[in-house]
Write an enzyme that holds these catalytic residues in place. Structure first.
Site, PDB file in Angstrom:
ATOM      1  N   GLU A   1       0.857  -1.191   0.000  1.00  0.00           N
ATOM      2  CA  GLU A   1       0.000   0.000   0.000  1.00  0.00           C
ATOM      3  C   GLU A   1       0.889   1.237   0.000  1.00  0.00           C
ATOM      4  O   GLU A   1       1.806   1.357   0.809  1.00  0.00           O
ATOM      5  CB  GLU A   1      -0.917  -0.011   1.222  1.00  0.00           C
ATOM      6  CG  GLU A   1      -1.842   1.193   1.263  1.00  0.00           C
ATOM      7  CD  GLU A   1      -3.135   0.933   2.030  1.00  0.00           C
ATOM      8  OE1 GLU A   1      -3.568  -0.233   2.116  1.00  0.00           O
ATOM      9  OE2 GLU A   1      -3.714   1.914   2.531  1.00  0.00           O
TER      10      GLU A   1
ATOM     11  N   ASN B   1      -3.519  -1.640   7.542  1.00  0.00           N
ATOM     12  CA  ASN B   1      -4.826  -2.143   7.129  1.00  0.00           C
ATOM     13  C   ASN B   1      -4.683  -3.655   7.011  1.00  0.00           C
ATOM     14  O   ASN B   1      -4.091  -4.156   6.063  1.00  0.00           O
ATOM     15  CB  ASN B   1      -5.243  -1.544   5.784  1.00  0.00           C
ATOM     16  CG  ASN B   1      -5.386  -0.034   5.862  1.00  0.00           C
ATOM     17  OD1 ASN B   1      -5.971   0.503   6.803  1.00  0.00           O
ATOM     18  ND2 ASN B   1      -4.833   0.667   4.889  1.00  0.00           N
TER      19      ASN B   1
ATOM     20  N   LYS C   1      -4.129  -0.001  13.918  1.00  0.00           N
ATOM     21  CA  LYS C   1      -4.950   1.059  13.331  1.00  0.00           C
ATOM     22  C   LYS C   1      -6.385   0.672  13.630  1.00  0.00           C
ATOM     23  O   LYS C   1      -6.920  -0.260  13.016  1.00  0.00           O
ATOM     24  CB  LYS C   1      -4.702   1.126  11.822  1.00  0.00           C
ATOM     25  CG  LYS C   1      -5.645   2.060  11.061  1.00  0.00           C
ATOM     26  CD  LYS C   1      -5.252   2.144   9.587  1.00  0.00           C
ATOM     27  CE  LYS C   1      -6.188   3.053   8.800  1.00  0.00           C
ATOM     28  NZ  LYS C   1      -5.768   3.210   7.389  1.00  0.00           N
TER      29      LYS C   1
ATOM     30  N   GLU D   1     -10.639   4.712   9.068  1.00  0.00           N
ATOM     31  CA  GLU D   1     -10.765   4.321   7.654  1.00  0.00           C
ATOM     32  C   GLU D   1     -11.212   2.868   7.490  1.00  0.00           C
ATOM     33  O   GLU D   1     -10.527   2.056   6.878  1.00  0.00           O
ATOM     34  CB  GLU D   1      -9.445   4.564   6.919  1.00  0.00           C
ATOM     35  CG  GLU D   1      -9.029   6.023   6.926  1.00  0.00           C
ATOM     36  CD  GLU D   1      -7.788   6.325   6.112  1.00  0.00           C
ATOM     37  OE1 GLU D   1      -6.962   5.420   5.929  1.00  0.00           O
ATOM     38  OE2 GLU D   1      -7.667   7.478   5.665  1.00  0.00           O
TER      39      GLU D   1
ATOM     40  N   LYS E   1       0.821  10.968  13.719  1.00  0.00           N
ATOM     41  CA  LYS E   1       1.393  11.489  12.473  1.00  0.00           C
ATOM     42  C   LYS E   1       1.884  12.910  12.681  1.00  0.00           C
ATOM     43  O   LYS E   1       1.332  13.654  13.491  1.00  0.00           O
ATOM     44  CB  LYS E   1       0.354  11.470  11.350  1.00  0.00           C
ATOM     45  CG  LYS E   1       0.044  10.077  10.836  1.00  0.00           C
ATOM     46  CD  LYS E   1      -0.780  10.106   9.547  1.00  0.00           C
ATOM     47  CE  LYS E   1      -1.111   8.677   9.120  1.00  0.00           C
ATOM     48  NZ  LYS E   1      -1.830   8.605   7.828  1.00  0.00           N
TER      49      LYS E   1
ATOM     50  N   ASP F   1      -2.720  14.473   7.011  1.00  0.00           N
ATOM     51  CA  ASP F   1      -2.192  13.226   6.485  1.00  0.00           C
ATOM     52  C   ASP F   1      -1.021  13.429   5.539  1.00  0.00           C
ATOM     53  O   ASP F   1      -1.182  13.316   4.327  1.00  0.00           O
ATOM     54  CB  ASP F   1      -3.321  12.474   5.759  1.00  0.00           C
ATOM     55  CG  ASP F   1      -2.938  11.039   5.448  1.00  0.00           C
ATOM     56  OD1 ASP F   1      -1.875  10.596   5.902  1.00  0.00           O
ATOM     57  OD2 ASP F   1      -3.712  10.370   4.737  1.00  0.00           O
TER      58      ASP F   1
ATOM     59  N   GLU G   1       3.957   9.236  -0.641  1.00  0.00           N
ATOM     60  CA  GLU G   1       2.579   9.194  -1.144  1.00  0.00           C
ATOM     61  C   GLU G   1       2.117  10.537  -1.699  1.00  0.00           C
ATOM     62  O   GLU G   1       1.609  10.618  -2.811  1.00  0.00           O
ATOM     63  CB  GLU G   1       1.644   8.735  -0.019  1.00  0.00           C
ATOM     64  CG  GLU G   1       0.181   8.793  -0.421  1.00  0.00           C
ATOM     65  CD  GLU G   1      -0.748   8.302   0.676  1.00  0.00           C
ATOM     66  OE1 GLU G   1      -0.280   7.963   1.774  1.00  0.00           O
ATOM     67  OE2 GLU G   1      -1.967   8.252   0.411  1.00  0.00           O
TER      68      GLU G   1
HETATM   69  C1  BDP Z   1      -3.100   7.461   4.259  1.00  0.00           C
HETATM   70  C2  BDP Z   1      -2.975   6.484   3.144  1.00  0.00           C
HETATM   71  C3  BDP Z   1      -3.635   5.169   3.438  1.00  0.00           C
HETATM   72  C4  BDP Z   1      -3.201   4.676   4.798  1.00  0.00           C
HETATM   73  C5  BDP Z   1      -3.476   5.708   5.841  1.00  0.00           C
HETATM   74  C6  BDP Z   1      -2.962   5.332   7.217  1.00  0.00           C
HETATM   75  O1  BDP Z   1      -3.553   7.061   1.982  1.00  0.00           O
HETATM   76  O2  BDP Z   1      -3.300   4.285   2.420  1.00  0.00           O
HETATM   77  O3  BDP Z   1      -3.828   3.477   5.113  1.00  0.00           O
HETATM   78  O4  BDP Z   1      -2.835   6.905   5.503  1.00  0.00           O
HETATM   79  O5  BDP Z   1      -1.975   5.926   7.635  1.00  0.00           O
HETATM   80  O6  BDP Z   1      -2.129   8.443   4.053  1.00  0.00           O
HETATM   81  O7  BDP Z   1      -3.529   4.489   7.889  1.00  0.00           O
END
Ligand code: BDP
Length: 680
Positions: free
Chosen positions: A161, A204, A284, A288, A361, A366, A394
């Site tokens: 990912e 994830n 996590k 999301e 973070k 993000d 990313e």
């Molecule tokens: C975002 C990403 C996603 C990650 C998420 C995370 O787009 O793919 O799963 O962060 O940190 O920046 O959990």
């Protein structure tokens, strides 16, 4: 192997006089003590010295063999150093010292533990690789952070990912790779930069990945853990909070349910049977679409503590991520994604048991190219905290565009939160120096894959290296790290060193110039996040709006008229961000909604700033290409051509950004460019 050695090239030293000086210290290597980690250190020294100097050191275990170099963490080694120096060494600290002995001298490489000795060995090799003198050494080093961790977002099917460098190094088609030689080289790279922990699978966690904590895959995970252990790196796994249901046959994952607790305890016992020094879980939860305690009306502390209790008897840790927010309707301005982590976690301060560490973070959103520092840092004085950075690019060019992130990370680390008065910088907080805490440190989301050069863009190796070096010593400057990396990776030609160092140091700013302006973020293509999409997320539920209209742009996050986010900071940051007069230009649109004609501190209007920076960004990439082409012949053809083609790709991307962003704002605002340049 058939892949890039990165910064561990150990190229032969051509300067014979210097090589001769070095050989004096490297002729006889005596290792006192034995362990897999000391063996790694010995092997690295042997290979490095042979390759740099053209002669292998004679190996010995006996001091009577007139050593020139002694590697040890033993009591004998202690005898040669001042007691205070020894006591000042942390568990992973080390000393490099010239010891006089009967008219002769040798170089002592002493670790507080074997891990320290390993870091010392890499340090010595780095001194030679960067052509530093070895006589009269007295170097004492302790890590600035206890946890120095890499988080992989690798999936069992081999995909990664947000990976931009090929497939996973660890997984293929639902299994763990059989050949471990490349993993071993990866462990060497990480250890050489000071990394001491790794989580190997994506945060994830799908049903397939849940098998990583079961008997079906644990023996293979243990093989990986063995490789990393020999380099002082502890293995962690990401787990899915609903695992008891997915793989345990239970009907709930409620953290207060006795069956659920028992299930996790048994999982922990089995994991530790395979991996006695297992690091712990990365989680996590309630984020999301990942399950979590909130489903059962339990809070994050109840969720994290339940897992922590299962790991505690074995010395394991729970790394609980604070990347939690609610999906929002763009029509509803009463919530603000930037507020979410603080709103969720701050009230829980003091409720987490001490083998939980919260991973935050760097910014409240993000990993955008520019964000303020998350206000959570320092806001939970009774809770272990660590910083999460994204090494994988990313939102910063996906390892197609050059973007050296160390300057960004330095700004984060040096940011003064004022949590306990002046000097409460992020680096002091996550270094455990402001509030007492048992666990703290830094984690970085990995940017490597199985590409021959590990990172897609060869120059993106510098981000991995830089992350490790900063986690070890957050006081290093971006300049030092950049130059060190260039010398290790591309040699010492002064034109190469200066050009490449400067390009690295400028690259984050250049990327910012041609992408989303003034901290507003998110004007990226939804899903994959590469390239511009002006209204990409504007009417979706991700909570990432810029609110541009014909009058102005930006998100009002003030206490007075906006979402109140600024109120989450300590004074004086709160007031500084709240006021239009004192808010730094580069974050203006993160905190304020302003008309296009608003004047920045630079004197430019917002709209003119947008035009100017976007034209400039493209010109700066053109300049990168010019500077790079002057290095032709000074760099091996393969890497020269590779970087050149990446820079050309970057130029295409920068042009697209410039044209799309400028056209969008020209059409929204109707205000022409003062300089009359062509805007599409
Ligand atoms: C975002 C990403 C996603 C990650 C998420 C995370 O787009 O793919 O799963 O962060 O940190 O920046 O959990």
């Amino acid at each position: 192997g058939d892949y890039d050695p990165c910064w561990l090239r150990y190229e032969r030293i051509e300067d014979e006089a210097l090589a001769e000086q070095y050989r004096k210290w490297c002729g006889n290597l005596t290792v006192l003590g034995s362990s897999p980690i000391l063996e790694s250190a010995r092997d690295e020294l042997t290979a490095g010295i042979s390759s740099l100097l053209g002669v292998a050191p004679a190996l010995s275990r006996d001091l009577r063999d007139f050593p020139s170099l002694v590697l040890t963490a033993s009591a004998e080694g202690r005898g040669w150093v001042d007691r205070r120096v020894w006591e000042g060494l942390d568990e992973e600290g080390y000393l490099l010292k010239t010891v006089e002995r009967g008219g002769d001298a040798f170089l002592l490489l002493l670790g507080k533990t074997d891990r320290g000795a390993l870091y010392g060995a890499f340090h010595l090799l780095r001194l030679m690789q960067t052509r530093r003198p070895l006589h009269s050494l007295e170097i004492v080093e302790n890590p600035g952070n206890r946890l120095r961790m890499i988080n992989h977002w690798d999936n069992l099917d081999g995909s990664v990912e947000r990976g931009y460098a090929g497939k996973s190094l660890f997984f293929r088609k639902g299994r763990i790779v059989r050949r471990l030689d490349r993993i071993r080289d990866y462990a060497r790279l990480l250890a050489s930069a000071g990394i001491n922990a790794i989580s190997i699978n994506n945060v994830n966690v799908g049903p397939d990945e849940c098998r990583l904590i079961t008997g079906s895959l644990l023996p293979d995970v243990a093989r990986l853990a063995d490789v990393f252990r020999a380099y002082g790196i502890r293995m962690f796994l990401s787990v899915n909070f609903a695992s008891p249901m997915w793989i345990g046959g239970l009907s709930t994952a409620d953290p207060l349910d006795p069956e659920v607790r028992r299930w996790w305890r048994e999982r922990a016992e089995e994991i530790y049977r395979h991996i006695p020094d297992f690091g712990g879980f990365v989680v996590k939860a309630d984020s999301e679409h990942q399950p979590g305690p909130l489903t059962y009306n339990r809070d994050h502390a109840e969720g994290a503590n339940m897992l922590a209790e299962a790991l505690r008897p074995h010395g394991g840790l729970v790394v609980w991520r604070c990347f939690v927010y609610n999906f929002q309707d763009w029509r509803d301005r009463s919530t603000d994604r930037a507020r979410a982590a603080y709103d969720h976690f701050k009230p829980l301060d003091g409720r987490f048991v001490d083998n939980v560490v919260l991973q935050v973070k760097n910014g409240p959103m993000d990993f955008q190219v520019r964000e303020p520092v998350s206000p959570l840092f320092g806001a939970m004085e009774r809770t272990n905290q660590m910083l999460e950075l994204q090494i994988t690019q990313e939102y910063t060019g996906q390892q197609k565009d050059l973007c050296f992130l160390v300057p960004q990370w330095k700004e984060v680390l040096d940011f003064d939160t004022h949590a306990a008065g002046k000097g409460s910088t992020v680096k002091a907080i996550v270094g455990g120096k402001v509030f007492p805490c048992r666990h703290s440190g830094m984690a970085g989301v990995s940017n490597v894959g199985d590409d021959r050069n590990w990172t897609g863009h060869t120059l993106a190796q510098a981000n991995l290296y830089g992350f490790g070096r900063l986690a070890w010593n957050p006081d290093l400057s971006a300049e030092e790290i950049a130059e060190e990396w260039v010398r290790l990776t591309f040699g010492h030609d002064s034109r190469v060193v200066e050009t490449l160092r400067d390009m690295l140091l400028e690259s984050w700013r250049v990327y910012e110039l041609y992408t989303a302006p003034l901290g507003v973020g998110w004007m990226v293509k939804p899903g994959h996040h590469y390239g511009p999409d002006v209204d990409g997320y504007e009417y979706s539920y991700w909570g990432t709006y810029h609110y541009a209209d014909h009058r102005g742009i930006g998100v009002d996050r003030t206490m007075k008229t906006g979402t109140g986010f600024t109120g989450q900071y300590f004074s004086p940051n709160r007031e500084r961000f709240e006021s239009l007069e004192t808010c730094p230009d580069e974050l203006l649109l993160f905190f304020h909604h302003v008309p296009y004609t608003h004047r920045l501190k630079s004197g430019e209007t917002v709209i003119q700033h947008i035009y100017n920076t976007h034209f400039e960004g493209v010109e700066r990439v053109e300049d990168f290409i010019r500077r790079w082409t002057r290095l032709k012949g000074k760099i091996d053809a393969e890497r020269y051509e590779h970087v050149l083609s990446k820079l050309r790709e970057q130029l295409e991307n920068a042009r697209e950004w410039r044209d799309v962003i400028n056209a969008y704002f020209f059409r929204k605002s109707g205000i022409p460019d003062e300089k009359g340049r062509k805007i599409y």
